[in-house]
Design an enzyme around this catalytic site. Sequence first.
Site, mmCIF file in Angstrom:
data_model
loop_
_atom_site.group_PDB
_atom_site.id
_atom_site.type_symbol
_atom_site.label_atom_id
_atom_site.label_comp_id
_atom_site.label_asym_id
_atom_site.label_seq_id
_atom_site.Cartn_x
_atom_site.Cartn_y
_atom_site.Cartn_z
ATOM 1 N N LYS A 113 0.842 -1.202 0.000
ATOM 2 C CA LYS A 113 0.000 0.000 0.000
ATOM 3 C C LYS A 113 0.879 1.255 0.000
ATOM 4 C CE LYS A 113 -4.400 -1.277 0.311
ATOM 5 N NZ LYS A 113 -4.712 -2.093 -0.784
ATOM 6 N N LYS A 197 -2.896 -10.245 -8.375
ATOM 7 C CA LYS A 197 -4.241 -10.660 -7.968
ATOM 8 C C LYS A 197 -5.292 -9.687 -8.490
ATOM 9 C CE LYS A 197 -4.896 -8.070 -3.733
ATOM 10 N NZ LYS A 197 -5.821 -7.925 -2.649
ATOM 11 N N LYS A 200 -9.576 -4.262 -6.155
ATOM 12 C CA LYS A 200 -10.136 -2.943 -6.464
ATOM 13 C C LYS A 200 -9.033 -1.955 -6.764
ATOM 14 C CE LYS A 200 -13.637 -4.107 -3.303
ATOM 15 N NZ LYS A 200 -13.716 -4.334 -1.879
HETATM 16 P P1 AMP Z 1 -10.861 -6.428 0.478
HETATM 17 O O1 AMP Z 1 -11.549 -6.137 -0.804
HETATM 18 O O2 AMP Z 1 -9.396 -6.194 0.429
HETATM 19 O O3 AMP Z 1 -11.529 -5.804 1.643
HETATM 20 O O4 AMP Z 1 -10.932 -7.997 0.670
HETATM 21 C C1 AMP Z 1 -12.022 -8.652 1.229
HETATM 22 C C2 AMP Z 1 -11.901 -10.145 1.153
HETATM 23 O O5 AMP Z 1 -11.781 -10.558 -0.209
HETATM 24 C C3 AMP Z 1 -10.688 -10.719 1.886
HETATM 25 O O6 AMP Z 1 -11.078 -11.924 2.489
HETATM 26 C C4 AMP Z 1 -9.714 -10.988 0.783
HETATM 27 O O7 AMP Z 1 -8.846 -12.044 1.106
HETATM 28 C C5 AMP Z 1 -10.627 -11.380 -0.350
HETATM 29 N N1 AMP Z 1 -9.990 -11.087 -1.645
HETATM 30 C C6 AMP Z 1 -9.796 -9.877 -2.210
HETATM 31 N N2 AMP Z 1 -9.165 -10.005 -3.404
HETATM 32 C C7 AMP Z 1 -8.939 -11.333 -3.579
HETATM 33 C C8 AMP Z 1 -8.327 -12.117 -4.608
HETATM 34 N N3 AMP Z 1 -7.852 -11.564 -5.711
HETATM 35 N N4 AMP Z 1 -8.261 -13.469 -4.434
HETATM 36 C C9 AMP Z 1 -8.777 -14.050 -3.323
HETATM 37 N N5 AMP Z 1 -9.366 -13.372 -2.318
HETATM 38 C C10 AMP Z 1 -9.449 -12.036 -2.434
#
Ligand code: AMP
Length: 333
Positions: A113, A197, A200
């Site tokens: 980040k 990966k 967003k």
């Molecule tokens: P966030 O959008 O960062 O708040 O992520 C929320 C949840 O989505 C967390 O459990 C992350 O591990 C999962 N997540 C986000 N992006 C990925 C990805 N590319 N692959 C697997 N899990 C993801």
Amino acid sequence: MNKPTVVSGIRPTGYLHLGNYFGAVRNFIRMQDDFNCFFFIADIHSLTTHPTPGDLQSGVKQVLAEYLACGIDPEKSTIFIQSDVPEVTELYTFLNMNAYLGELERTTSFKDKARQQPENVNAGLLTYPVLMAADIIIHKAHFVPVGKDQEQNLEMARKFAKRFNRMYGKNIFPIPRPFTFDGKDMIKVPGLDGSGKMGKSEGNAINLYDDPREIRKKVMRAVTDSGPNEMNQEKPEAIQNLFTLMEIVSKPETAEHFNELYNKCEIRYGDMKKQLAEDIVSYTAPIRDRIIEILEDQDYLAKVAKMGAEKARESAAKTLNEVKNLIGFKKLF
Ligand code: AMP
């Protein structure tokens, strides 16, 4: 017998994408019957990227509707908005006293980040894993279903829970474990821009809310190469990502079919992408329809949020009381 407790959350920045769905939400849905589930919308976490008040509010409503549209049932699980449970920020403050600069600076997510937004390396980013630990342990979670990208943050939560237990000489917090079905590895959904990966902030996400036309456009733009020129050649990352995504959303025989074509050097990426796009559309279209329907019923959304807040606060307040007693906050007057 008490069911084991599960906690997990997602930040309301934009729409839920396939990474969120396959890394987290799909597991939430499968766990609802056998676990005591708390699923939240991490609006405090999302402040690290400074959303406007309007964006924050619409993001929270969107994720709430998306959780419900995916099949999280508010009668079975506690669905709540993080900022509705102020107890969590109190526990976060206490945990911060025993979280050290060195270990926080070393986390990969912080370093990533800090690289992505060098103009905004705020203390909330640094202590992100501490808030995440507070979210998890305040409900005394046994399991946390998250994607592979959160593996290290979860390890930090385990560390903070153990540290607190040790410091105060009582096993107040269970040590939370990552959860995946069938003991399989935590999942990482790749992006279609050649590396890394789906996410967003990576700007490469396919959202559950995208309409079919948009999905087809995004998939057809996926990075590929000029194709293999040797039989059974190892796949470069961009191509492997396409296959990984297909393994996640398509039928096993579909992925096998294209794999065979690749191995025989007969693959046409255009055909593979078309198939992948259609498989993503079949997966997401019914969810998208439900999101639209639920978003129209603001009263229902408000009711779900209120019910979740009450249940989550009750659980959080109970733990916080125990924590404050242990720390030594006694009523003196
Ligand atoms: P966030 O959008 O960062 O708040 O992520 C929320 C949840 O989505 C967390 O459990 C992350 O591990 C999962 N997540 C986000 N992006 C990925 C990805 N590319 N692959 C697997 N899990 C993801």
